[in-house]
Design a protein around this motif. Structure first.
Motif, PDB file in Angstrom:
ATOM      1  N   PRO A   4       0.806  -1.239   0.000  1.00  0.00           N
ATOM      2  CA  PRO A   4       0.000   0.000   0.000  1.00  0.00           C
ATOM      3  C   PRO A   4       0.828   1.273   0.000  1.00  0.00           C
ATOM      4  CG  PRO A   4      -0.128  -1.121   2.126  1.00  0.00           C
ATOM      5  CD  PRO A   4       0.518  -2.077   1.180  1.00  0.00           C
ATOM      6  N   PHE A   5       2.132   1.165   0.353  1.00  0.00           N
ATOM      7  CA  PHE A   5       2.993   2.335   0.354  1.00  0.00           C
ATOM      8  C   PHE A   5       3.660   2.585  -1.005  1.00  0.00           C
ATOM      9  CE2 PHE A   5       3.782   1.296   5.071  1.00  0.00           C
ATOM     10  CZ  PHE A   5       2.640   2.005   5.448  1.00  0.00           C
ATOM     11  N   LEU A   6       3.500   1.666  -1.933  1.00  0.00           N
ATOM     12  CA  LEU A   6       4.205   1.754  -3.214  1.00  0.00           C
ATOM     13  C   LEU A   6       3.217   1.936  -4.362  1.00  0.00           C
ATOM     14  CD1 LEU A   6       6.735  -1.171  -2.665  1.00  0.00           C
ATOM     15  CD2 LEU A   6       7.148   1.279  -2.347  1.00  0.00           C
ATOM     16  N   ALA A 223       6.827  14.918  -0.922  1.00  0.00           N
ATOM     17  CA  ALA A 223       7.022  13.711  -0.113  1.00  0.00           C
ATOM     18  C   ALA A 223       5.652  13.072   0.059  1.00  0.00           C
ATOM     19  CB  ALA A 223       7.640  14.074   1.233  1.00  0.00           C
ATOM     20  N   GLN A 224       5.305  12.201  -0.886  1.00  0.00           N
ATOM     21  CA  GLN A 224       3.919  11.773  -1.026  1.00  0.00           C
ATOM     22  C   GLN A 224       3.381  11.043   0.200  1.00  0.00           C
ATOM     23  OE1 GLN A 224       3.205   9.573  -4.569  1.00  0.00           O
ATOM     24  NE2 GLN A 224       1.016   9.454  -4.283  1.00  0.00           N
ATOM     25  N   LEU A 225       4.112  10.086   0.703  1.00  0.00           N
ATOM     26  CA  LEU A 225       3.618   9.338   1.855  1.00  0.00           C
ATOM     27  C   LEU A 225       3.413  10.247   3.060  1.00  0.00           C
ATOM     28  CD1 LEU A 225       5.728   6.064   1.623  1.00  0.00           C
ATOM     29  CD2 LEU A 225       3.289   6.321   1.182  1.00  0.00           C
ATOM     30  N   GLU A 226       4.353  11.146   3.277  1.00  0.00           N
ATOM     31  CA  GLU A 226       4.228  12.061   4.407  1.00  0.00           C
ATOM     32  C   GLU A 226       3.045  13.007   4.220  1.00  0.00           C
ATOM     33  OE1 GLU A 226       7.015  11.226   2.987  1.00  0.00           O
ATOM     34  OE2 GLU A 226       8.319  10.495   4.585  1.00  0.00           O
ATOM     35  N   MET A 227       2.825  13.465   2.984  1.00  0.00           N
ATOM     36  CA  MET A 227       1.689  14.346   2.732  1.00  0.00           C
ATOM     37  C   MET A 227       0.367  13.616   2.968  1.00  0.00           C
ATOM     38  SD  MET A 227       2.616  17.433   2.026  1.00  0.00           S
ATOM     39  CE  MET A 227       1.100  18.071   1.307  1.00  0.00           C
ATOM     40  N   LEU A 228       0.282  12.383   2.515  1.00  0.00           N
ATOM     41  CA  LEU A 228      -0.940  11.608   2.741  1.00  0.00           C
ATOM     42  C   LEU A 228      -1.144  11.334   4.233  1.00  0.00           C
ATOM     43  CD1 LEU A 228      -0.715   9.065  -0.218  1.00  0.00           C
ATOM     44  CD2 LEU A 228      -2.190  11.080  -0.055  1.00  0.00           C
TER      45      LEU A 228
END
Length: 367
Positions: A4-6, A223-228
């Motif tokens: 789910p992180f990729l 920083a996509q994961l951090e933004m989500l």
């Protein structure tokens, strides 16, 4: 392999802008909000380097280690810096700030940490902000630890640069942060020949290429994961209600102080007055003759996930931190932390009353 992180769809400019809008609502601000792609030290340093230079005269309020860092950055920029150092067991006051202005009327920049999680104190920003406004100085505030644990109101308090991070009371990610910027602060940066440009530290780059461009094109891949994660964190706060989140932190702090007093054995709150103690974390003074680092190590051996830490640097021998923030701002966590400290003190030959501590926590936590 799937995860789910990729392989996520790119984060659009509209989505990025919507998260900035949520931050603005959280802070009740009409100032520009810039979400920076890194831990809060990024906008903390960028804001100082953008607005300070050889012509700046700064009052740097020190109530913990971050205040010392800000003074170093200001001096690196060539600013004249007057430090207002306050003992770590207390808070700064508006009268102290006014006295500094009277002694140095040329001061045009004030830097302050709202809550120092490292030392457990919190400063009265509303009152200090009024004093700063009377002086007409630019007001820079580190609200990284306080946001989510107590009110943070940059517009109402006259704050020109307010930096927040999500990793403490907000219960969010550490790899993304934000800063609110007033029109005065933008003007100060634009007039500062030393303000970083074409740099990761540059806030002006974000203004000119992102804000002034209508927030249509991002400067670089976010920083996509951090933004989500930040978006999810904001959604959770909105769903619970900010007042309820802050109330949990207030209860956790009050219960920790009450429990420590009841536990006995010489353990006591490090910050003397409850009104000057930060809701985000409570610091405790180790009993005489007991090393705080050893005490914390013994407590963590029994509960490795407990939010306990010894103080940093020279405080390591005397200060214990109970970091009851985010998801750890609960009665169960406070009780578990005090129980572990009680067991560790017993192991070191000190008489304590764990039952009294747990009862004090329960009584204090009640509405």
């Amino acid at each position: 392999m799937t995860n789910p992180f990729l392989d996520l769809a790119p984060l659009s400019a509209d989505r990025f802008a919507s998260i900035e809008d949520r931050v603005a609502r959280l802070l009740g601000t009409e100032q520009d909000v810039v979400i920076t792609q890194g831990e809060a030290l990024l906008p903390l340093e960028g804001a100082i380097r953008g607005t300070a230079g050889p012509g700046t005269t700064a009052l740097n309020v020190i109530t913990g280690p971050y205040g010392q860092t800000f003074g170093n950055w200001l001096r690196d920029c060539g600013a004249t810096v007057y430090d207002l150092s306050v003992p770590y067991h207390t808070a700064a006051t508006a009268d102290q700030v006014r006295e500094a202005f009277a002694e140095h009327p040329e001061i045009d920049f004030v830097s302050l940490v709202h809550a120092e999680a490292a030392t457990g104190n919190t400063n009265p920003v509303a009152e200090i902000g009024k004093a700063v406004s009377e002086q007409g100085a630019l007001f820079y505030l580190d609200a990284v630890a306080s946001v989510g644990a107590e009110p943070v109101l940059p517009d109402a308090w006259g704050v020109d640069l307010c930096v927040i991070g999500a990793q403490k009371a907000m219960g969010g990610p550490a790899g993304v942060s934000a800063v609110t910027v007033s029109e005065r602060a933008w003007a100060r940066m634009a007039a500062n020949p030393q303000a970083p440009r074409r740099s990761y530290l540059s806030l002006l780059d974000w203004k000119e290429r992102w804000i002034d461009g209508g927030r249509k094109a991002l400067l670089h891949a976010p920083a996509q994961l951090e933004m989500l994660a930040l978006e999810a964190c904001l959604e959770r706060i909105e769903a619970a209600g900010l007042d309820a989140v802050m109330d949990r932190h207030r209860r956790a702090a009050a219960a920790t102080r009450a429990g420590a007093h009841a536990l006995g054995g010489g353990l006591e709150p490090y910050v003397h007055e409850a009104s000057e103690a930060a809701p985000v974390a409570t610091t405790l003074r180790a009993p005489s003759g007991i090393d705080a680092s050893e005490l914390v190590a013994r407590a963590l051996a029994a509960g490795p996930t407990l939010p306990l830490a010894a103080g940093g640097g020279p405080l390591a021998k005397e200060m214990i931190r109970v970091n009851h923030y985010g998801t750890d701002a609960t009665r169960d966590v406070v009780e578990a932390a005090l129980t572990a400290l009680g067991a560790a003190l017993t192991g070191l030959g000190t008489t304590v009353d764990v039952t009294a501590a747990r009862n004090a926590v329960a009584e204090t936590w009640r509405p």
